[in-house]
Enzyme design. Sequence first.
Site, short mmCIF file in Angstrom:
data_model
loop_
_atom_site.label_atom_id
_atom_site.label_comp_id
_atom_site.label_asym_id
_atom_site.label_seq_id
_atom_site.Cartn_x
_atom_site.Cartn_y
_atom_site.Cartn_z
N LYS A 17 23.48 -8.29 29.97
CA LYS A 17 24.61 -9.25 29.86
C LYS A 17 24.96 -9.53 28.42
O LYS A 17 24.15 -9.35 27.50
CB LYS A 17 24.27 -10.56 30.58
N PRO A 103 18.18 -3.22 25.06
CA PRO A 103 17.24 -3.49 23.96
C PRO A 103 16.28 -4.63 24.29
O PRO A 103 16.71 -5.67 24.82
CB PRO A 103 18.16 -3.90 22.79
N ALA A 105 13.98 -7.83 23.86
CA ALA A 105 14.09 -9.07 23.07
C ALA A 105 15.36 -9.04 22.21
O ALA A 105 15.38 -9.49 21.06
CB ALA A 105 12.85 -9.29 22.20
N ALA A 113 17.09 -8.75 33.84
CA ALA A 113 17.65 -7.71 34.71
C ALA A 113 16.53 -7.02 35.49
O ALA A 113 16.68 -6.74 36.69
CB ALA A 113 18.43 -6.69 33.88
N ASP A 145 18.28 -16.62 32.91
CA ASP A 145 19.26 -15.53 32.99
C ASP A 145 19.09 -14.66 34.23
O ASP A 145 19.90 -13.75 34.46
CB ASP A 145 19.16 -14.63 31.75
P1 ATP Z 1 16.50 -13.60 26.96
O1 ATP Z 1 17.72 -13.67 26.12
O2 ATP Z 1 16.75 -13.63 28.46
O3 ATP Z 1 15.36 -14.47 26.54
P2 ATP Z 1 16.07 -11.07 25.74
O4 ATP Z 1 17.15 -10.18 26.23
O5 ATP Z 1 16.20 -11.61 24.36
O6 ATP Z 1 15.85 -12.20 26.78
P3 ATP Z 1 14.01 -9.50 26.94
O7 ATP Z 1 14.12 -8.05 26.61
O8 ATP Z 1 14.46 -9.92 28.27
O9 ATP Z 1 14.73 -10.31 25.80
O10 ATP Z 1 12.47 -9.91 26.74
C1 ATP Z 1 11.97 -11.02 26.07
C2 ATP Z 1 10.44 -10.98 26.13
O11 ATP Z 1 10.02 -11.05 27.50
C3 ATP Z 1 9.83 -9.68 25.61
O12 ATP Z 1 9.57 -9.75 24.24
C4 ATP Z 1 8.56 -9.53 26.43
O13 ATP Z 1 7.47 -10.13 25.79
C5 ATP Z 1 8.80 -10.32 27.72
N1 ATP Z 1 8.97 -9.49 28.94
C6 ATP Z 1 8.43 -9.70 30.14
N2 ATP Z 1 8.84 -8.79 31.04
C7 ATP Z 1 9.67 -7.96 30.42
C8 ATP Z 1 10.43 -6.84 30.85
N3 ATP Z 1 10.39 -6.37 32.10
N4 ATP Z 1 11.22 -6.26 29.94
C9 ATP Z 1 11.28 -6.73 28.66
N5 ATP Z 1 10.57 -7.78 28.22
C10 ATP Z 1 9.77 -8.41 29.08
#
Ligand code: ATP
Length: 308
Positions: A17, A103, A105, A113, A145
């Site tokens: 998203k 990507p 985090a 997702a 999310d």
């Molecule tokens: P958001 O904005 O929803 O906090 P993001 O898009 O910034 O998330 P994500 O890739 O969703 O970041 O992941 C954030 C953290 O969640 C990662 O650093 C990791 O430690 C943890 N995590 C747990 N499960 C997953 C997964 N299936 N994929 C990615 N990260 C995961």
Amino acid sequence: MSQALAADGVRVRAPGKLNLFFEVGGVQDDGYHDVASAYQAVSLYEDVWASPSDEFTVAVSGTVDLSGVPADDRNLAIRAARLVAQRIGHTGGVHLDIVKHVPVAGGMGGGSADAAAALVACDALWGAELGPAELHKLAARLGADVPFALMGGTAVGTGRGDELSRALAKGRFDWVVVPSGTGLSTPEVYRHLDELRARHVINAAGRAPAVDPTVLQALRAGDPVALAEHTRNDLQVAALSLRPDLREILELGEESGALTGLVSGSGPTLAFLTVDAESALELQITLSAAGYEALHVHGPVAGARVVP
Ligand code: ATP
């Protein structure tokens, strides 16, 4: 999906998203911030294969840097699977194969997702037929999310971002997304925003957060030029303060034909809105030539769905 079809495994695809608008209010008693978000699901997907197993296990692969993605019970997709099992009294486990393209985090909700995909996949694999309302409830327990990754399309989220209502969006919006290396931790970005506000470097809005109606109007009209004038992300100032190098990329994108550029969610992924697919392609080429990874995506797209 019938149980016979699901017996060997189920594949579910769920989108990443972008936040087209993100206003952050004050910290609530439970420690969370009240927010108002306009989300759009975009064509960068996570694929999750669920297959029968006695245990709960996960394997993670993909086209993005996977460091930081837990391959154990901390994985959000495994937590989602356990929640469905608990809800329906399923006594076995599941094996999840996650193929990531969002990507890590990066502020594009990749983990959310994966969790949404795992909810839908386990529901189908175990023939649970929980239905959208029940899946939404489970999703909200996993993260702010996750409900949007189930719903997809374009939506407004309030509360923690998980109280969703659909927003009408006409046509398609073309974006160029720049992942930008090592991720930013969402809690750290919020903490930094609170610090900046406490020091009065910036002020919090003095009312409950709400999505600017002009954003919703631009979405309804399918007008990227009007949308670009009103996009906003309150986390951006904190993300840029933690990652000042992002400013240069934002400037380059905006000088090179983007209608606007913004930090996606808590960053560090940047999203550039363009007038159409052709200008997105041109911008993608310019940014790539300057040495940045740049992906052309479009939205809105559907939420987590079983892939036949
Ligand atoms: P958001 O904005 O929803 O906090 P993001 O898009 O910034 O998330 P994500 O890739 O969703 O970041 O992941 C954030 C953290 O969640 C990662 O650093 C990791 O430690 C943890 N995590 C747990 N499960 C997953 C997964 N299936 N994929 C990615 N990260 C995961």
